[in-house]
Each structure stands twice: as structure tokens, then as C-alpha cells.
Design an enzyme around this catalytic site. Structure first.
Site, PDB file in Angstrom:
ATOM      1  N   CYS A  30      27.144  59.384 108.712  1.00 38.09           N
ATOM      2  CA  CYS A  30      26.232  58.685 107.815  1.00 38.09           C
ATOM      3  C   CYS A  30      25.494  59.819 106.799  1.00 38.09           C
ATOM      4  CB  CYS A  30      24.852  58.370 108.727  1.00 38.09           C
ATOM      5  SG  CYS A  30      23.940  59.725 109.370  1.00 38.09           S
ATOM      6  N   CYS A  33      23.613  62.800 107.987  1.00 36.75           N
ATOM      7  CA  CYS A  33      24.316  63.711 108.809  1.00 36.75           C
ATOM      8  C   CYS A  33      25.336  64.393 107.695  1.00 36.75           C
ATOM      9  CB  CYS A  33      25.267  63.217 109.582  1.00 36.75           C
ATOM     10  SG  CYS A  33      24.301  62.703 111.279  1.00 36.75           S
ATOM     11  N   CYS A  73      26.925  56.327 112.915  1.00 34.36           N
ATOM     12  CA  CYS A  73      27.612  57.404 112.535  1.00 34.36           C
ATOM     13  C   CYS A  73      28.069  57.970 113.818  1.00 34.36           C
ATOM     14  CB  CYS A  73      26.560  58.124 111.841  1.00 34.36           C
ATOM     15  SG  CYS A  73      26.628  59.972 111.714  1.00 34.36           S
ATOM     16  N   CYS A  76      25.800  61.456 114.722  1.00 31.57           N
ATOM     17  CA  CYS A  76      24.507  61.334 115.419  1.00 31.57           C
ATOM     18  C   CYS A  76      24.288  60.005 116.346  1.00 31.57           C
ATOM     19  CB  CYS A  76      23.299  61.384 114.236  1.00 31.57           C
ATOM     20  SG  CYS A  76      23.304  59.766 113.381  1.00 31.57           S
ATOM     21  N   ASP A 312     -14.198  72.224 157.556  1.00 36.42           N
ATOM     22  CA  ASP A 312     -13.614  71.150 158.491  1.00 36.42           C
ATOM     23  C   ASP A 312     -14.381  69.952 158.360  1.00 36.42           C
ATOM     24  OD1 ASP A 312     -11.898  73.064 159.416  1.00 36.42           O
ATOM     25  OD2 ASP A 312     -13.165  73.515 161.161  1.00 36.42           O
TER      26      ASP A 312
HETATM   27 ZN    ZN Z   1      24.461  60.563 111.470  1.00 33.52          ZN
END
Ligand code: ZN
Length: 497
Positions: A30, A33, A73, A76, A312
Site C-alpha cells: 500500500c 507502506c 496490503c 501491514c 481482628d
Molecule cells: Zn501497508
């Protein structure tokens, strides 16, 4: 023609950059990326919309119209595509709104499928093969991460939609958990390469899903030769079935801590819920009396109650009370004015058995003060005691002369089931006694914290020495005990504010 792109890339040669873009887009990578692998360092470039980015990438290859734009993609898994588009960002906004949290700013935490590391490594290797000089010495550290790119783009959009700043640090976290069904399968070849790394993990966790973590996958990848990798893993292609999922959007606010001091006026109320063999042994507890009203206001999920020591069930807590703190996990309401806190305190104080004072929100770092010096602190008590034969006023008065008495206490029989057997040295700093009638007197004590008072009075079959019976020469027993003070100047008193 799109405007030329700002920001430095790994390559300064437009011809090389063009070749890289073509190689990556042929594999369906993509636009975001592509920019990552080109070494784009300008955050602002990643903020652009998908369409704008595609135009920018096209401009790098001379505006070729036939650039591939695949989904998802392969690098990713769609996180920088579908999961950066309006419908998904709207889903986040809806999730945050319906979680109904109060917050002043926010961060986002992403967990991405582990195999995305392997996939990015594969693309880096592909680039190293074709553009040796440029990528030989670069690794995943040198390119912008999927998480960062996702945040750079979505952070400002979410901030506008939520009308709240997106920060690097915040107490409110929007957690996105991305999963990919085939992630483990894609990592399998790593465990053939380094069986020990993954085997250890598997045995300890007994959880197959956690076999592959970012840490151990990254370690094995860095120790693997490029040849081994390429022989066992082929460069991923875009495949419509390979979109990762984000099934859950979780909103979590950091815990809020509230402190104060409590008095307990009952001799039948335990400090914490008393549950034995799954059944309740008491109606309520100090913890529940305090936390009921807190939970209604802070709308938290879990609570952790702690205090400076404990008394207690049959012991009252008088004086200024015992310091306590409640850790409230994932609260949905966090902002309270001092007035509202006072109202919450009044609500708690409708209880007949428990009263609180100095109720205040405290910092996480302050709560260590509660446990600090738990042994060194002085505590004062008053006890209603009985003696087999009447004790004279002189006998009682003599107790006042005893100062800093060191006593030795073997673990009391009544707590042996939960405390190890040991002999502990404790100090009784001072004592005084007042006659009630012939066989009864009130004993006032100032002692080192951790002293077992009941055992000091009756002697616990000689397990505590000296004891009140041995000091007075009369068999003594304790009928009622009250804690008068726990000397700890935390949390700060609010009485004069
Ligand atoms: Zn990507």
C-alpha cells in the site's frame, strides 16, 4: 500532477526511488507502506488521506496511472488501509463514547499480529536483494513502524472527533487488538530454525497462542541468515483473505487511588469480606462499607483495599482511625471536586459501624507510605481485662513504671495456620491501668506495631514472655480490645482545610 513530495528518502536518486516504488506496488504494498520502505522521515506526509498519498506515490513514478492498489496490503495486513478509513475510525469514536469514560486526553495502543514482523522482514530482504547498497545496512528499526504511521494519521482525526487532545502519554488508553488467523502458521518456520526459543515459552505459558511474541520472533529473525529466510519464506502477496481483524476496541483508564482513615465501631465486623469455603461468614466488612459508595461514584471494575495494619473482627478501631487506600481499576468517573468527595464521605458515614475521614484522591506514588515503617510505628490500645483474684491499686500502679519492655512472642496459636512459626521480639513502650471493679481493669498500652496484644495479656500458654499474668502474678485474660491510634501521618489530615 501532484506537488513534489517533501521529506527525505533513503535514496536521493529519483530513478532508484521510482524502481523501488514499482517493485513494492507490484507486490501489492500500500501507499503508506511504500513510503515507509522508502525511508520517508516526514511525519506530516503520512497524515495525508489515502487518495492524496496514492497521488504522491504516483508522482514518484512519473504519474503512471496503472499503479496497483491492492487490498489488503501484504506488509501491514490492511492496518494502514481499511483501519485508517472513516468507517473504522467512526467505530472507535462510537466505542469510546459508549464506554462512557471521563478523560482529559487519550493515547491509542495497538497490538499487531506477530507475523507482520516476518512480512516486513521479507520485504526488507527483497529490497536488499535488488538495491543492495541502499538497504544492506538497514533494518526494521530504520523504517517507520505500522503503529506509528497509524497513530500519525488517526491521532489528529480521533482528537477532533472526540474533542480531546491525542497525547504521547495519557491515563486513558484506547486499545486496539489486531489479530490475524494465519499469524502462527506463518511463524512456524522460525521454530524449526530455533526450536529452543519457542519451546521454552510454550512450556511455561502452556498457551499455544503465545508461542510467538514480538520479542522472540524479532530475536530469531535477527539471528537468521538471509539465505535461510528466503529458502523458507516467500515474499508475501496481496490476498483478499489476508486482511487482519480488529474484533475488540477496549477503553481503559488508569487506576485511581483514594485514601482516608476509618473507624470501626463494631466487634462483629471483619476488615475484608470473610469468605470460607465459598460461603460468606459475615454480613459485611469494613472494605464493603467503604467501597459500596465509592463504586457508585467512580464506576470502576475492580477494587484493591489495603490499610496500615489491620484489626481482628472483635477489635474496634477508635481515635483518628486507620489509614487505608483503595485502588480502583478502570474507573469511568475520575474528576471529583473536594465538595463531591465530602459528599461521598458523608454517604459512607451513613454506615453505623464504619466512619471515614480525610477521604482524598492520592497519587499512585504516595501509597507506599501506607506500608512504610509498618513495624517501626507506634500503636496505642486500650483493653478491658480480667484477673482471677482482685489486683490492688498498687499492683496496677506498678505497671506504669515499666518502660520499653522487650517481650518475646512465639507465633500465636490462633494465627499459626497463616503465619510461619517464629519468635518475634516486640517492645511495649508504656502501660497504665485503671480499675473498673474488683476483677476488671482497663489496660492502656503503647506498643511497637506488630505486637500481639491479646497474647501479651493472657500469655498464650507461655508462648509470650513476659506477659501481663507473669508481671502481676495473677492469671489475666482480655475481654475487649480497642485500637486507639495508628501513628501514621498519611494521608494528610483534611480537618482544617
Ligand atoms: Zn501497508
Amino acid at each position: 500532477m501532484a506537488a513534489p513530495m517533501k521529506g527525505k528518502l533513503f535514496s536521493t536518486d529519483p530513478a532508484v526511488t521510482q524502481e523501488i516504488v514499482l517493485l513494492l506496488t507490484q507486490h501489492g504494498v500500500c501507499a503508506r507502506c511504500v513510503l515507509r520502505f522508502l525511508g520517508m522521515g516526514d511525519v506530516g506526509q503520512f497524515r495525508a488521506s489515502t487518495e492524496e498519498l496514492m497521488e504522491k506515490v504516483k508522482s514518484l513514478v512519473g504519474d503512471q496511472e496503472d499503479l496497483l492498489s491492492s487490498l489488503p496490503c501484504p506488509a501491514c495486513l490492511g492496518i494502514l488501509q481499511v483501519y485508517l478509513e472513516e468507517p473504522f475510525l467512526n467505530r472507535i469514536v462510537e466505542a469510546v463514547k459508549s464506554s462512557d469514560h471521563q478523560f482529559q486526553n487519550f493515547i491509542c495502543s495497538l497490538t499487531t499480529p506477530v507475523c507482520s514482523l516476518v512480512r516486513e522482514h521479507a520485504f526488507l530482504l527483497l529490497l536488499r536483494e535488488k538495491f543492495k547498497a541502499l538497504y544492506e545496512h538497514r533494518d526494521l528499526e530504520d523504517i517507520a513502524s505500522v503503529k506509528d504511521v497509524w497513530k500519525w494519521r488517526s491521532g489528529p482525526i480521533l482528537a477532533a472527533a472526540l474533542d480531546t487532545p491525542f497525547e504521547l502519554k495519557s491515563k486513558f488508553d484506547i486499545i486496539l487488538h489486531f489479530t490475524f488467523e494465519k499469524s502462527d502458521r506463518e511463524c512456524t518456520f522460525l521454530s524449526y530454525h530455533s526450536p529452543d526459543v519457542f519451546r521454552k515459552r510454550k512450556n511455561r505459558q502452556k498457551n499455544y497462542g503465545d508461542t510467538y511474541t514480538r520479542a522472540n520472533v524479532a530475536r530469531v529473525l535477527s539471528n537468521m541468515t538471509d539465505t535461510y529466510f528466503k529458502r523458507n519464506y516467500s515474499t508475501p502477496k496481496s490476498d483478499e483473505k489476508n486482511l487482519c481483524r480488529c474484533d475488540e476496541i477496549k477503553c481503559v483508564h488508569d487506576a485511581v487511588f483514594i485514601a482516608g482513615r476509618y473507624n470501626k465501631y463494631s466487634r462483629t465486623l471483619s476488615q475484608t469480606p470473610w469468605i470460607l469455603d465459598g460461603g460468606r461468614k459475615s454480613q459485611s466488612s469494613v472494605e464493603e462499607e467503604i467501597c459500596g459508595p465509592l463504586k457508585k461514584q467512580f464506576l470502576y471494575t475492580e477494587q484493591r483495599f489495603s490499610s496500615s495494619g489491620r484489626e481482628d473482627v472483635d477489635v474496634r478501631m477508635l481515635g483518628k482511625g486507620r489509614p487505608f487506600v483503595v485502588e480502583m481499576e478502570n474507573p469511568r468517573r475520575v474528576q471529583f471536586t473536594p465538595e463531591v468527595l465530602r459528599e461521598i464521605q458523608q454517604e459512607i458515614n451513613k454506615s453505623t459501624d464504619v466512619k471515614v475521614r480525610d477521604l482524598q484522591i492520592v497519587d499512585k506514588n504516595d501509597i507506599n507510605r501506607l506500608k512504610e515503617g509498618e513495624i517501626e510505628k507506634t500503636k496505642t490500645y486500650s483493653a478491658l481485662c480480667w484477673s482471677r483474684e482482685p489486683l490492688s491499686r498498687q499492683q496496677l500502679d506498678k505497671l506504669q513504671d515499666i518502660k520499653d519492655l522487650v517481650i518475646y512472642q512465639k507465633t500465636p496459636i490462633r494465627v499459626l495456620h497463616r503465619r510461619p512459626l517464629a519468635t518475634r521480639e516486640r517492645v511495649i513502650y508504656s502501660m497504665s491501668a485503671e480499675k473498673v471493679d474488683d476483677l476488671h481493669f482497663t489496660l492502656n498500652l503503647s506498643t511497637q506495631a506488630g505486637t500481639y496484644i491479646k497474647e501479651f495479656v493472657h500469655g498464650d500458654f507461655g508462648r509470650t514472655t513476659p506477659n501481663l499474668s507473669s508481671l502481676t502474678g495473677q492469671e489475666c485474660d482480655i475481654l475487649e480490645l480497642d485500637v486507639q491510634s495508628v501513628e501514621l501521618d498519611w494521608p494528610p489530615s483534611l480537618e482544617n482545610s
